[in-house]
Design an enzyme around this catalytic site. Structure first.
Site, PDB file in Angstrom:
ATOM      1  N   GLY A 146       1.343  -1.049  -0.226  1.00 44.67           N
ATOM      2  CA  GLY A 146      -0.126  -0.171   0.265  1.00 44.67           C
ATOM      3  C   GLY A 146       0.829   0.806   0.164  1.00 44.67           C
ATOM      4  O   GLY A 146       1.499   1.314   0.017  1.00 44.67           O
ATOM      5  N   PRO A 147       0.170   2.481  -0.239  1.00 46.70           N
ATOM      6  CA  PRO A 147       0.828   3.491  -0.489  1.00 46.70           C
ATOM      7  C   PRO A 147       1.349   4.312   0.832  1.00 46.70           C
ATOM      8  O   PRO A 147       0.998   3.452   2.282  1.00 46.70           O
ATOM      9  CB  PRO A 147      -0.161   4.673  -0.848  1.00 46.70           C
ATOM     10  CG  PRO A 147      -1.380   3.809  -0.105  1.00 46.70           C
ATOM     11  CD  PRO A 147      -1.167   2.970  -0.136  1.00 46.70           C
ATOM     12  N   PRO A 148       2.873   4.764   1.451  1.00 44.98           N
ATOM     13  CA  PRO A 148       3.411   5.214   2.273  1.00 44.98           C
ATOM     14  C   PRO A 148       1.939   6.211   3.388  1.00 44.98           C
ATOM     15  O   PRO A 148       0.788   6.667   2.726  1.00 44.98           O
ATOM     16  CB  PRO A 148       4.011   6.550   2.093  1.00 44.98           C
ATOM     17  CG  PRO A 148       4.325   6.266   0.067  1.00 44.98           C
ATOM     18  CD  PRO A 148       2.852   5.687   0.056  1.00 44.98           C
ATOM     19  N   GLY A 149       2.377   5.222   4.789  1.00 43.82           N
ATOM     20  CA  GLY A 149       2.068   6.222   5.467  1.00 43.82           C
ATOM     21  C   GLY A 149       0.652   5.874   5.744  1.00 43.82           C
ATOM     22  O   GLY A 149      -0.479   6.415   6.610  1.00 43.82           O
ATOM     23  N   SER A 160      -3.942   3.355 -19.730  1.00 42.39           N
ATOM     24  CA  SER A 160      -4.226   3.778 -19.181  1.00 42.39           C
ATOM     25  C   SER A 160      -5.529   5.407 -19.308  1.00 42.39           C
ATOM     26  O   SER A 160      -6.178   5.116 -19.016  1.00 42.39           O
ATOM     27  CB  SER A 160      -4.773   3.733 -17.223  1.00 42.39           C
ATOM     28  OG  SER A 160      -3.129   5.083 -17.077  1.00 42.39           O
ATOM     29  N   LYS A 182      -6.955   5.171  -7.486  1.00 39.73           N
ATOM     30  CA  LYS A 182      -7.351   5.839  -8.436  1.00 39.73           C
ATOM     31  C   LYS A 182      -8.703   6.474  -8.500  1.00 39.73           C
ATOM     32  O   LYS A 182      -8.566   7.085  -8.274  1.00 39.73           O
ATOM     33  CB  LYS A 182      -7.090   5.234 -10.406  1.00 39.73           C
ATOM     34  CG  LYS A 182      -6.550   4.792 -10.934  1.00 39.73           C
ATOM     35  CD  LYS A 182      -6.011   4.014 -12.490  1.00 39.73           C
ATOM     36  CE  LYS A 182      -4.666   4.332 -13.036  1.00 39.73           C
ATOM     37  NZ  LYS A 182      -4.962   3.144 -13.673  1.00 39.73           N
ATOM     38  N   GLY A 219      -0.086   2.989   7.926  1.00 42.38           N
ATOM     39  CA  GLY A 219       0.360   2.073   9.188  1.00 42.38           C
ATOM     40  C   GLY A 219       0.325   0.654   8.922  1.00 42.38           C
ATOM     41  O   GLY A 219       0.184   0.157   9.880  1.00 42.38           O
ATOM     42  N   LYS A 220       1.040   0.409   7.650  1.00 40.86           N
ATOM     43  CA  LYS A 220       1.754  -0.993   6.949  1.00 40.86           C
ATOM     44  C   LYS A 220       2.941  -1.369   8.471  1.00 40.86           C
ATOM     45  O   LYS A 220       2.963  -2.407   9.416  1.00 40.86           O
ATOM     46  CB  LYS A 220       2.496  -0.780   6.175  1.00 40.86           C
ATOM     47  CG  LYS A 220       1.721  -0.603   4.488  1.00 40.86           C
ATOM     48  CD  LYS A 220       2.376  -0.832   3.585  1.00 40.86           C
ATOM     49  CE  LYS A 220       3.401  -0.289   3.445  1.00 40.86           C
ATOM     50  NZ  LYS A 220       3.144   0.989   3.747  1.00 40.86           N
ATOM     51  N   THR A 221       3.889  -0.638   8.850  1.00 41.41           N
ATOM     52  CA  THR A 221       4.907  -0.665   9.745  1.00 41.41           C
ATOM     53  C   THR A 221       4.250  -1.163  11.765  1.00 41.41           C
ATOM     54  O   THR A 221       4.319  -1.764  12.430  1.00 41.41           O
ATOM     55  CB  THR A 221       5.958   0.395   9.700  1.00 41.41           C
ATOM     56  OG1 THR A 221       6.309  -0.276   8.716  1.00 41.41           O
ATOM     57  CG2 THR A 221       7.355  -0.576  11.084  1.00 41.41           C
TER      58      THR A 221
END
Length: 787
Positions: A368-371, A691, A734, A373-375
């Site tokens: 997923g994109p940064p920020g 696209s 998107k 909450g993955k970590t």
């Protein structure tokens, strides 16, 4: 009677013999003078220097005795051996440090008979000892034996020249022969004194035969040891050579290496680990090597470091999983808002573990994109499971040895970061987070991604072999969680080993909720603001989300909230006592002017502009495609840092418009007499992919027909020369980007309808989706063209 210098007068007159009866006494430390031998002696004591100075004025004779113990009293006969030599002063030399070097030649043996004076230096009564030979028939054989021994001694001794043995051949007197040999032997002071005390030359020769024989045995053994050592090692490795020499000496003397205390300590630790036989044997083998090495050797410390790593790894240490599913769900909800798909997967894992305790741990990858909450989600999972947590960043990693470790032949070798993390965790079943997996590189040092294949394969990682440890370690109980912003850069073989869970960006309401529950309290505490002193209203938070940040996650949102609270902290520090309320009208004084605004309506008010949707590693974005025409010959100009695929889409768009000009209501002359220019703003940002085909066709059709695109409409999709709309990827990102930009209607390829399941339900309710299969449907929806 004394002379004019105060010395007894009979020193000068002498007795019946040529040696005076009383002589000044010089006591030496660790030096033995044999008759007829000359030796330089350095003196620093003032009394000893005065003794020499005054003796030189007389007969230049002194009596020399050797102290029994180093540092003994120099004026007491009891401190010296009972036989010494008289000596003649041959030469004096004064050194710059005020010391005195005197060259003495020994003359005769004597036995002291008491002191005649003690101050300022002692005078001793001497009894000269004459040599008396007994059993003279044995002397020639003894002399021959000594000459032969000394020949061999000169061959083995590195300090005695071979020419010294020729001198012995010319000496017939047995007493003198014995004294010269004794003076040149490298033996102890006590042994030399025994030889000096023997007045019978025959006995001196017999003693010398025994002494030289022992010396020869020691020297021959030493040469044998050196030959064995030199044959097994390189001559340049001096340190290793000395260690081998020490070992050979111990073997020759029958002295085995005794276990040191640390050896027993390591042995106890290894036995306590309860290892498999193969691993245990390897550890004990290294321990046996350690016990045979000298502590000063470099290899000793290499093995010591290896054993430290070995015994500190948690081979059989595990934390007990907390399998209470309700408790785990509560913890996950406390730490993170939303993320239902991830939480569902973790709870499923707990349920399986509860029913099947030996089930292998899952290998997940949060993409997923940064920020978003993955970590931090990995930390919450560890807390919910009751496991230890360890994190390893893979960003910028190029060296395969960082994963597998270095072999111990390298200087400074260490285990790989996988085992380092296990050791840090202190258990063999931690939650192990592999952060930034999409940013691993590869160069001449190897490919870390290939090394991760074994780590993340449940069929192989139960026997993971680190190059440093060189024994298998079980990683099957570790719960590995990877994180990535994009999946395209992760090798397919590695991606195939992981269960990928996409984490979408947050919509407006989710960001507001996260800010209220997590970000605001955290930033208040971080900036030292007391509770209830500052209130950040919900409308203000909403406005920060909409007009000061535009991101998939909440990282920049937290920064902006922190900026607001730092401004409030400044006011409080200056003495403001009233509570501070920050509303939408107050944001300007803390954050400055608004940075983003909904520009879709403004940009699409003229013909030739259409709004497209693009996927980016940061979570998706909108882009505007502009088209214009100018007099020319039907050429096509493309700008905006387009990639090859995007340029090909533009060529396909122009071909489609030319082929369908009549049905679109476009005059063929407009295409023949005008050049077309298609531009995608933000030209400094590279753009590529198919696209944008639908968007470019809509913009060009809008230009040539003079119709504006409907407001608040965005689109994505690939087109063919026949006008078909093909599916594209990144729909979730998107759609969320369109919602952030204030879009109300989205045109999507019909075959992308199933991808909306990944979009949060709250987000889907904010927009109207239009699914199309052909470009005529797009032009109908966007421009109102009935084809």
């Amino acid at each position: 009677m004394t002379d004019e210098n105060g010395a007894p007068s009979d020193i000068l007159t002498g007795g019946a013999s040529s040696t005076p009866e009383i002589l000044p006494l010089l006591m030496l430390d660790k030096l033995i003078l044999f008759p007829m031998a000359a030796m330089p002696i350095r003196l620093t004591d003032p009394n000893e220097k005065r003794l020499i100075d005054e003796a030189v004025l007389g007969p230049k004779l002194v009596a020399v005795l050797t102290l029994r113990e180093s540092g003994g009293a120099s004026h007491a006969l009891d401190a010296a051996f009972d036989v010494g030599t008289t000596a003649r002063i041959l030469q004096l030399q004064r050194l710059p440090d005020d010391s005195l070097v005197v060259l003495l030649q020994a003359l005769q043996r004597f036995r002291p008979r008491g002191l005649s004076r003690r101050e300022p230096y002692p005078f001793v009564r001497v009894q000269v000892l004459e040599d008396k030979v007994t059993l003279p028939e044995k002397v020639p054989a003894l002399a021959t034996a000594i000459r032969q021994q000394m020949t061999r001694y000169a061959q083995l001794s590195p300090t005695m020249p071979d020419e010294a043995t020729h001198v012995l051949d010319n000496i017939d007197d047995p007493g003198r022969l014995a004294d010269i040999v004794a003076a040149n032997l490298n033996i102890s002071i006590d042994e030399k004194q025994k030889l000096l005390s023997l007045t019978d030359p025959r006995k001196r020769l017999e003693r010398l035969v025994y002494v030289i024989g022992n010396e020869l045995q020691v020297m021959e053994t030493s040469h044998k040891i050196q030959a064995e050592v030199k044959s097994s090692i390189d001559a340049s490795q001096r340190e290793f050579y000395l260690r081998q020499q020490l070992k050979a000496i111990q073997d020759e003397l029958g002295m085995g290496e005794k276990d040191r205390p640390e050896i027993n300590e390591y042995r106890e630790k290894i036995e306590a680990l309860q290892l498999d036989d193969e691993i245990r044997k390897e550890a004990l083998r290294e321990l046996d090597r350690l016990s045979q090495m000298n502590e000063a050797s470099a290899e000793y410390h290499v093995i010591l470091t290896y054993l430290d790593w070995f015994v500190e790894l948690p081979w059989n240490v595990e934390t007990k999983d907390q399998l209470d599913i309700d408790r785990a769900e509560k913890i996950l909800d406390e730490d993170h808002y939303g993320l239902a798909k991830v939480k569902k997967r973790i709870l499923e894992y707990l349920a399986v573990r509860k029913l099947q305790p030996n089930a292998p741990g899952p290998i997940l990858c949060f993409a997923g994109p940064p920020g978003v909450g993955k970590t931090s989600l990995g930390q919450s999972i560890a807390r919910a499971l009751g496991r230890n947590f360890v994190r390893m960043s893979l960003g910028g990693l190029h060296d395969e040895a960082e994963i597998r470790g270095h072999r111990r032949t390298y200087v400074g070798a260490m285990p790989g970061r996988i085992l380092q993390g296990i050791r840090k965790a202190g258990s063999r079943n931690p939650v192990f987070m592999l952060d930034e997996m999409d940013k691993v590189g590869a160069d001449f040092r190897g490919d870390p991604s290939s090394a991760l294949l074994e780590v993340l394969d449940p069929a192989q990682n139960n026997t993971f072999n680190d190059n440093y440890l060189n024994v298998p370690f079980d990683l099957s109980r570790v719960m590995f969680i990877g994180t990535a912003n994009v999946l395209d850069t992760i090798p397919w073989a590695l991606r195939d080993r992981m269960e990928v869970i996409g984490i979408p960006g947050y919509v407006l309401e989710e960001k507001v909720h996260i800010a209220r529950k997590y970000l605001v309290p955290r930033q208040m505490a971080a900036n030292g603001i007391p509770p209830k002193r500052v209130t950040l209203t919900v409308p203000a938070i909403r406005r920060i989300v909409e007009f000061y940040t535009r991101e998939a996650g909440v990282r920049n949102l937290e920064r902006e909230i922190g900026t607001v609270f730092r401004g409030c902290a400044t006011a409080i520090a200056k003495g403001r006592r009233k509570p501070i309320r920050v509303d939408t009208n107050d944001l300007g004084q803390y954050l400055g002017p608004e940075r983003f605004y909904h520009e879709v309506l403004d940009r699409t008010r003229r013909p030739g502009v259409a709004t497209g949707l693009a996927w980016t590693p940061t979570g998706g974005d909108i882009l505007f495609v502009e088209a214009t025409r100018m007099p020319g010959k039907g050429g096509l100009t493309l700008t905006g840092q387009m990639g090859d695929v995007m340029k090909e889409s533009a060529q396909a768009v122009l071909s489609y418009v030319r082929a369908n000009a009549e049905s679109l209501g476009i005059s063929p002359d407009d295409l023949k007499n005008f050049d077309i220019h298609i531009h995608v703003p933000a030209g400094a940002v590279p753009k590529d992919g198919p696209s944008a085909g639908v968007t470019m066709l809509t913009a060009l059709a809008s230009l040539l027909t003079g119709k504006t695109v409907k407001p608040n409409l965005a689109m994505t999709g690939e087109i063919t020369l026949r006008g078909l709309v093909l599916p594209v990827g990144g729909i979730k990102e998107k759609v969320l980007a369109a919602i952030r930009a204030g879009v109300k209607h989205i045109i999507l390829p019909e075959r992308c309808a199933n991808d909306l399941d990944e979009v949060p339900e709250k987000a889907r309710k904010k927009v109207t989706f239009h699914f199309v299969t052909e470009m005529r449907d797009v032009l109908n929806l966007a421009l109102g063209l009935k084809l």
